[in-house]
Scaffold this active site. Sequence first.
Site, short mmCIF file in Angstrom:
data_model
loop_
_atom_site.label_atom_id
_atom_site.label_comp_id
_atom_site.label_asym_id
_atom_site.label_seq_id
_atom_site.Cartn_x
_atom_site.Cartn_y
_atom_site.Cartn_z
N GLY A 244 10.71 -3.46 -13.63
CA GLY A 244 9.10 -3.66 -14.53
C GLY A 244 8.82 -2.35 -15.23
CE LYS B 243 12.39 -1.16 -15.59
NZ LYS B 243 12.78 0.34 -15.82
CE LYS C 18 11.74 2.04 -9.32
NZ LYS C 18 12.17 1.29 -9.75
CG ASP D 71 15.56 0.83 -14.71
OD1 ASP D 71 15.83 0.50 -15.90
OD2 ASP D 71 15.17 1.45 -14.40
CE LYS E 238 9.83 5.45 -11.01
NZ LYS E 238 10.60 4.20 -11.41
CB SER F 83 7.28 1.44 -8.71
OG SER F 83 8.01 2.52 -9.36
CD GLU G 288 15.26 1.96 -10.59
OE1 GLU G 288 15.17 1.70 -9.37
OE2 GLU G 288 15.15 1.77 -11.51
CG ASP H 88 13.69 5.13 -10.33
OD1 ASP H 88 14.93 5.82 -10.35
OD2 ASP H 88 12.96 3.74 -11.10
O1 OSB Z 1 12.58 3.23 -13.57
O2 OSB Z 1 12.01 1.37 -13.51
C1 OSB Z 1 11.52 2.31 -13.49
C2 OSB Z 1 8.52 2.27 -14.86
C3 OSB Z 1 8.40 3.16 -16.11
C4 OSB Z 1 9.49 3.28 -16.83
C5 OSB Z 1 10.20 3.48 -16.65
C6 OSB Z 1 10.31 2.28 -14.31
C7 OSB Z 1 9.31 1.89 -14.62
C8 OSB Z 1 8.76 2.01 -13.23
C9 OSB Z 1 7.31 1.26 -12.56
O3 OSB Z 1 9.52 2.09 -11.62
C10 OSB Z 1 7.73 -0.90 -12.13
C11 OSB Z 1 6.61 -1.42 -12.55
O4 OSB Z 1 6.06 -1.77 -12.92
O5 OSB Z 1 5.82 -1.19 -10.85
MG MG Z 2 14.31 2.32 -12.58
#
Ligand code: OSB
Ligand code: MG
Length: 370
Positions: free
Chosen positions: A290, A262, A161, A238, A163, A135, A213, A188
């Site tokens: 994560g 998660k 992925k 999510d 953001k 991510s 996402e 995401d």
């Molecule tokens: O939406 O998946 C998410 C990190 C913090 C809060 C929300 C998210 C995330 C990530 C990071 O996308 C995933 C990672 O731990 O690498």
């Molecule tokens: Mg997410």
Amino acid sequence: MKIEAITLREIRMPLVHFFETSFGRTYERRILLVTVHCQGLNAWGECVAGEDPFYSDEWIDGAWLALKDYLAPAVMGRKLEAGRECVPLFARVRGHRMAKAAIENALWDAEARETGQPLWKLLGGTRREIACGVSIGIQDTVEQLLEKIATELAAGYQRIKVKVKPGWDVKVLERIRQKWPDILLSCDANSAYTLDDVAHLKHFDQFKLLMIEQPLFNDDIYLHARVQRELKTRICLDESIRNARDAEMAAELHACGIVNIKVGRVGGFSEALRVHDICQLHQIPVWCGGMLESGVGRAQNIALSTLNNFSLPGDVSASKRYWKEDIIEPEVTVSAKGTIKVSDEPGTGYRVREDLIEKLTVRKETVRNG
Ligand code: OSB
Ligand code: MG
């Protein structure tokens, strides 16, 4: 296992690189770890609540109070046979799922170690190797993002992925696809869009994404179903999936085609297994999300990812992407083909570095029996 005491602690760990989502940028993690002391055995759990209540309504300081005043006392002095036995003991407390998960998951680890089996087997896992994606947060420039993607692809990661948010989406995806027309790519939004953006979201379809996402409201399922009907790309939920009932509702309403599990968000391993099973029943593939975890949470995510319906690469990646030095040994490493091999040692297969954790600790409190 008899629970004699529970230690809460906050550690500080600076990220190797800042992480930015539609709700903000993080440079340093404040991580709440719990240690459940069971007759000589120290079991570890990580509360994945963020520094602020921006991803969800939980955050580290609220979780600390929930754990100290309600959740730790609810299990204190009890003799439990299995990690899942703390679920009914926590039931009176509404919400606070990330806080609950920290204790429950530690107890699953204790159970695995006491019974001499790997945690992944105890959870019902079948895979010996899990598939990893990354991510990648919002960057200052698209060029910086492209550079990061190139690095992760070279390292072998199987899915990228990125953001997105209004203003950092279609143009960015276009640049990525120009350079890499065929990689497994997803985005995401962390709830950055509304119903006014449906026409805009339709432009995402041209990029052949694996999924979009959480485009809409963090607490919504119904409107995602309405938008899913308008899109070719599968929606992945999510934030909206807090428990197995939510997963069932999402499946029945066709609100998504994929679910991100998660373990902290759903309140612990017991509920994560239920969400997994419901999705499997409805033929919805899942993957492990994560929360910028330290090695403690990361090792537990690896164990969960071995279950059968975790058929898509997760956001479970190498320690060194986040930390100069992780708090487990060995640190999590990813093979050149983007996989993590699962250990056959009892528990997670990773040793918790208690000496290093002590050095990183900025606050600590122990809840005892009586
Ligand atoms: O939406 O998946 C998410 C990190 C913090 C809060 C929300 C998210 C995330 C990530 C990071 O996308 C995933 C990672 O731990 O690498
Ligand atoms: Mg997410």
